[in-house]
Scaffold this active site. Sequence first.
Site, PDB file in Angstrom:
ATOM      1  CG  ASN A 117      -5.789  -8.164  -5.532  1.00  0.00           C
ATOM      2  OD1 ASN A 117      -5.725  -7.458  -6.542  1.00  0.00           O
ATOM      3  ND2 ASN A 117      -6.655  -7.939  -4.581  1.00  0.00           N
ATOM      4  CB  THR A 167      -0.924  -0.018   1.241  1.00  0.00           C
ATOM      5  OG1 THR A 167      -1.747  -1.179   1.142  1.00  0.00           O
ATOM      6  CG2 THR A 167      -1.781   1.226   1.325  1.00  0.00           C
ATOM      7  N   GLY A 227       6.645  -7.496   1.328  1.00  0.00           N
ATOM      8  CA  GLY A 227       7.317  -8.635   1.960  1.00  0.00           C
ATOM      9  C   GLY A 227       6.396  -9.738   2.460  1.00  0.00           C
ATOM     10  CG  HIS A 228       2.262  -9.072   4.156  1.00  0.00           C
ATOM     11  ND1 HIS A 228       1.004  -9.623   4.142  1.00  0.00           N
ATOM     12  CD2 HIS A 228       2.128  -7.851   3.602  1.00  0.00           C
ATOM     13  CE1 HIS A 228       0.148  -8.751   3.619  1.00  0.00           C
ATOM     14  NE2 HIS A 228       0.804  -7.669   3.279  1.00  0.00           N
ATOM     15  CB  CYS A 268      -8.050  -4.646   1.942  1.00  0.00           C
ATOM     16  SG  CYS A 268      -7.379  -4.952   0.363  1.00  0.00           S
TER      17      CYS A 268
HETATM   18  C1  LIG Z   1      -2.063  -6.432  -5.875  1.00  0.00           C
HETATM   19  C2  LIG Z   1      -1.862  -5.851  -4.519  1.00  0.00           C
HETATM   20  N1  LIG Z   1      -1.329  -4.638  -4.395  1.00  0.00           N
HETATM   21  C3  LIG Z   1      -1.107  -4.072  -3.189  1.00  0.00           C
HETATM   22  C4  LIG Z   1      -1.448  -4.724  -2.034  1.00  0.00           C
HETATM   23  C5  LIG Z   1      -1.201  -4.068  -0.699  1.00  0.00           C
HETATM   24  O1  LIG Z   1      -0.120  -4.673  -0.055  1.00  0.00           O
HETATM   25  P1  LIG Z   1       0.095  -4.531   1.536  1.00  0.00           P
HETATM   26  O2  LIG Z   1      -0.830  -5.497   2.185  1.00  0.00           O
HETATM   27  O3  LIG Z   1       1.533  -4.892   1.727  1.00  0.00           O
HETATM   28  O4  LIG Z   1      -0.168  -3.114   1.885  1.00  0.00           O
HETATM   29  C6  LIG Z   1      -2.033  -5.991  -2.109  1.00  0.00           C
HETATM   30  C7  LIG Z   1      -2.475  -6.708  -0.889  1.00  0.00           C
HETATM   31  O5  LIG Z   1      -3.323  -7.547  -0.922  1.00  0.00           O
HETATM   32  C8  LIG Z   1      -2.236  -6.568  -3.383  1.00  0.00           C
HETATM   33  O6  LIG Z   1      -2.782  -7.788  -3.513  1.00  0.00           O
END
Ligand SMILES: Cc1ncc(COP(=O)(O)O)c(C=O)c1O
Length: 380
Positions: free
Chosen positions: A149, A70, A199-200, A323
Amino acid sequence: MIYFDNSATTRPYKEVVETFQEVTTNYFGNPSSIHSLGQQAEKLIQKSRQIVADILNVRDEEVFFTSGGTEGNNIAIKGCALQYKSRGNHIITSKTEHASVIETCKQLENFGFDVTYLDVNNEGQVSIEDLKNSIKDSTILVSLMHVNNEVGTVQPIMEIGNYLNQFPKIIFHVDNVQGIGKVPLNLRKANIDLCTLSGHKFHGIKGSGVLFVKNGIKLEPLITGGMQEGKIRSGTENVAGIVSLAKALRVSNEKYTLHVEQLQEMKNELVKYLSSCEDVIINTPIMNSAPHIINFSLPGIKPEAFVHELGKNKVYVSTRSACSSKKADVSHVLSSMGFDKTISGSSIRISLSYGNSYEEIIKFKEIFNNSLKQFKQLMR
Ligand SMILES: Cc1ncc(COP(=O)(O)O)c(C=O)c1O
């Protein structure tokens, strides 16, 4: 436990946790401090930067550490918009991006930027023709994801990057949070200027990420302060998170080389099984999709209730992305792909990792079968 929610987050590798613990315990100096403890921490960051750069085939000074996807997407998009606003105010993205891209673009619209949200076809891909037709003199940024995703669609990033190469003033940002370690992407060959990783999502620790920024691209910082990370992202570095991210990326890369075929086979097996269930509709495209994501719908069944039912049997999957899975509306990704409300409001996502096994696939089928039977009986 059967953990099939790896696109939401992954279990950190054992060696990653060990690295985190070792660094956070023994290398706690502030990397900006000039004494030896600070220098040791700084050295670890530089070493990690080199490891990440080598894996991504880029230069170490092009790797910046962030807190995750994010933040990386926000820095890339807003940082670019603010930096290059004198050149133009037009941004191109797609309708199926992650919230961290869509919401960022919406926010920029409130500040006077003009954003084109490209449509996708019924497999979730943008059309290069549409992209070509959207480019204006005022276009400063194209931001697209590599792997979706929710459904796993792989965008034609290489072709898009090659096409955009003729517009030196347009910055090309790729959100590769879901693709890294699963679907290869050569940042140089695809002419990518900015690329986000988290990373996660590859068995690192939460709160760690990478933003690749090609040499020569400038970004207006969103967080100002002590000028760490090339002034892009001020704030004392998460040293243990950074070192463990480099470790996680190295291990993921090795797993890709050794096990990606096995991952694809497990996915194929699940798709074959789910396709044979009469109440299931597969939404993930067969071609051009990542080896770890399967999205399907159970029309007429509340997906949240079914996810809880599977959870009772210690099978963990998602409805859509982590999310947005608590929001009750339909999936914006599936709606953009042209699916009606029955499908886009009843979707479930399975996302695998290299840690999953065939035994789990077999067990999953059994639990899924029983849970679905029970559900249908209750609905009668
Ligand atoms: C395609 C994509 N972009 C960005 C993110 C955001 O990543 P983070 O959870 O590290 O903020 C995600 C999280 O699900 C994602 O799937």
